[in-house]
Design a protein around this motif. Structure first.
Motif: not given
Length: 367
Positions: A172-174, A180-190
């Motif tokens: 569950y944690e993974r 969260e990593a996907r969201e951060n990745y998309h958040a940092n993309r243009k």
């Protein structure tokens, strides 16, 4: 004041049956599922008192007796190993019995003497041991639907269940971290203007969801604030209600807050029937989170009873099945203790040792 529960909304108006909207149907389904989980948790709570009493008063003492008689048998067998007249096959059977029983004991108790005897009589056959271990691991993995690491003690049901629970939590944690990593990745993309607009809408919706539950909370807090009440009896009543409100708000339990509003007659069924679709959608988002939390809590409770009752993990975990499993476990231990006490008498007597060893050679796995 009697506790009130929510009824299905959008199903009738002025006594006339009507078809609820999509959001109303979702709201009704979520309320029903939440109430079902709550009822299940309440049933486990009531059942748990009697279960714990039987566990402490019946199972725990029996387990202590079972361990004691097994320890006694292992030592008696060790003493019998050098008995004159025994064949090599009979001595090997004694060694196998000591290894088998001591191995099971080591999963339950910490006894250096038993560990030493296990090590002394153990015959090392790496291929046979590895094959047997792999078979047991595959069986357990099929039951639990999860891989079991090599360092887990398969002889200990508690260790196996604890490992499975930890693996489930880690998975569950993974998944959460991956999300969260996907969201951060998309958040940092243009972001394209379209994507920025979508994310802005999502943030606005989340803020509205928070405001929805806060709005209900603030209305209740304003009406129930005990410091504004002069009458001591009424102040005490409001303080108790305010405590319920605070607990519900802290756990984001919209359902509890709405039911308190019903109790206080701040809202009625007609008002709920006419809640806007937008507000219902926000409420449904909160109710989904509450349902998820309840399901996780219920799963933890059921797993605890599963481990303690030693019931078959493939069965449905219910109070009825857990009670039946605990009763069966207690009865099995009683009968097994009688059998081991008889074994001790046979080994002590000596005259029936040879026939008993011949019999036990073919029933080793059953003890």
């Amino acid at each position: 004041m009697a506790k009130k529960t929510l009824s299905a909304i959008g199903t009738a108006s002025d006594g006339i049956a009507r078809t609820p909207s999509k959001s109303q149907k979702a709201f009704n389904a979520l309320i029903a599922r939440i109430e079902k989980r709550r009822a299940a948790l309440a049933e486990w709570e009531v059942f748990g008192a009697d279960f714990q009493r039987r566990f402490n008063e019946e199972f725990t003492p029996l387990l202590g007796r079972f361990n004691a008689v097994r320890v006694e048998l292992v030592h008696r067998l060790d003493q019998a190993y050098d008995t004159k007249g025994l064949t090599k096959v009979e001595r090997r059977t004694i060694g196998e019995l000591i290894t088998h029983i001591a191995g099971k004991l080591m999963a339950s108790i910490d006894d250096p003497a038993i560990a030493e005897l296990h090590q002394r009589y153990r015959t090392h056959d790496p291929e046979a041991e590895a094959a047997a271990l792999d078979d047991r691991r595959r069986m357990l993995e099929a039951v639990f639907g999860a891989s079991i690491a090599d360092d887990v003690d398969l002889d200990s049901p508690d260790d196996v269940m604890r490992y499975v629970r930890e693996q489930t939590h880690q998975q569950y944690e993974r998944e959460r971290e991956h999300q969260e990593a996907r969201e951060n990745y998309h958040a940092n993309r243009k972001k394209s203007p379209k994507r920025e607009a979508a994310e802005e809408r999502a943030r606005a919706e989340q803020a509205e969801v928070h405001l929805s539950i806060r709005e209900v909370y603030r209305k209740l807090a304003s009406a129930l604030h005990p410091d504004r009440e002069i009458d001591p009896v009424e102040r005490e009543r409001k303080a108790a209600l305010m405590q319920r409100v605070n607990i519900a708000y802290a756990s984001r339990s919209l359902l509890d807050l709405l039911e308190i509003q019903l109790e206080l007659e701040h809202i009625d069924q007609a008002a709920l029937d006419n809640i806007s679709e937008d507000r219902l959608k926000r409420w449904n988002t909160i109710l989904k989170e509450q349902l998820s939390d309840l399901e996780m809590e219920l799963g933890e409770v059921e797993l605890g009873f599963l481990i303690k009752s030693r019931m078959n993990p493939a069965l449905v975990v219910s109070p009825k099945n857990v009670k039946r499993a605990l009763t069966a476990t207690i009865n099995d231990i009683r009968e097994t203790i009688k059998g081991f006490e008889q074994y001790v008498r046979v080994v002590d007597d000596g005259r029936g040792l040879k026939p008993w060893l011949k019999q036990m050679k073919w029933h080793l796995a059953e003890i």
